[in-house]
Design an enzyme around this catalytic site. Sequence first.
Site, mmCIF file in Angstrom:
data_model
loop_
_atom_site.group_PDB
_atom_site.id
_atom_site.type_symbol
_atom_site.label_atom_id
_atom_site.label_comp_id
_atom_site.label_asym_id
_atom_site.label_seq_id
_atom_site.Cartn_x
_atom_site.Cartn_y
_atom_site.Cartn_z
ATOM 1 N N GLU A 129 16.504 25.353 82.536
ATOM 2 C CA GLU A 129 17.154 24.250 81.818
ATOM 3 C C GLU A 129 16.672 22.896 82.355
ATOM 4 O O GLU A 129 16.338 21.994 81.585
ATOM 5 C CB GLU A 129 18.662 24.374 81.988
ATOM 6 C CG GLU A 129 19.453 23.182 81.534
ATOM 7 C CD GLU A 129 20.836 23.136 82.164
ATOM 8 O OE1 GLU A 129 21.381 22.020 82.230
ATOM 9 O OE2 GLU A 129 21.356 24.183 82.593
ATOM 10 N N ASP A 174 14.463 20.343 79.973
ATOM 11 C CA ASP A 174 14.920 18.995 79.651
ATOM 12 C C ASP A 174 13.760 18.002 79.747
ATOM 13 O O ASP A 174 13.560 17.177 78.855
ATOM 14 C CB ASP A 174 16.056 18.606 80.605
ATOM 15 C CG ASP A 174 16.538 17.186 80.393
ATOM 16 O OD1 ASP A 174 17.008 16.874 79.282
ATOM 17 O OD2 ASP A 174 16.445 16.384 81.347
ATOM 18 N N ASP A 185 22.021 23.648 76.782
ATOM 19 C CA ASP A 185 21.319 23.999 78.021
ATOM 20 C C ASP A 185 20.387 25.192 77.803
ATOM 21 O O ASP A 185 19.260 25.211 78.304
ATOM 22 C CB ASP A 185 22.321 24.341 79.133
ATOM 23 C CG ASP A 185 23.088 23.130 79.639
ATOM 24 O OD1 ASP A 185 22.730 21.990 79.291
ATOM 25 O OD2 ASP A 185 24.071 23.343 80.390
ATOM 26 N N GLU A 189 17.180 24.162 76.118
ATOM 27 C CA GLU A 189 16.247 23.600 77.098
ATOM 28 C C GLU A 189 15.575 24.710 77.897
ATOM 29 O O GLU A 189 14.362 24.664 78.152
ATOM 30 C CB GLU A 189 16.988 22.642 78.035
ATOM 31 C CG GLU A 189 17.466 21.391 77.353
ATOM 32 C CD GLU A 189 18.404 20.545 78.194
ATOM 33 O OE1 GLU A 189 18.528 19.347 77.880
ATOM 34 O OE2 GLU A 189 19.005 21.059 79.165
#
Length: 157
Positions: A49, A53, A122, A125
């Site tokens: 995650e 990102d 999340d 990502e």
Amino acid sequence: MNRNIDEFQSIIGYTFKNRNLLIQALTHSSYVNENRSSGDIPADNERLEFFGDAIIEFHVSEFLYEKYRSIQEGDLTRLRASMVCEQSLACCSRRISLGEFLLMGRGEEASGGRERASIISDAFEAVTAAIYLDSGRDAAETFIKEHLLKTVILLKT
């Protein structure tokens, strides 16, 4: 896993060479915490995650930089923030039924975790990072274009 991993790969249009990356991307920390004693448990998706990102921010930044050549930096930053926020990523996650494929603990699932925006954004990502690690920049960029940029652009128009 509630639904078949091959079905998820079909939905996202990407087949993993290393399926373990996908399994990790789909594994919530609550699942790991509840199943520690049972042995061969995948790592949770939190590190993926973190990496995902950054990958998403980079590709969205590149897209905005190229597409909107006359927009100033502050406006580009605000536009990127609106595209990469939890709400947008959760919307994209719902469009690909991501929550249905997550491995999560019973308590988290019972409390509605499969639809919770923070969890599924999340996971989006994490899946992005898993694709990047599995096949590189071009594959991740294709995933982001297909499942984030097209969705966000549709929502904004």
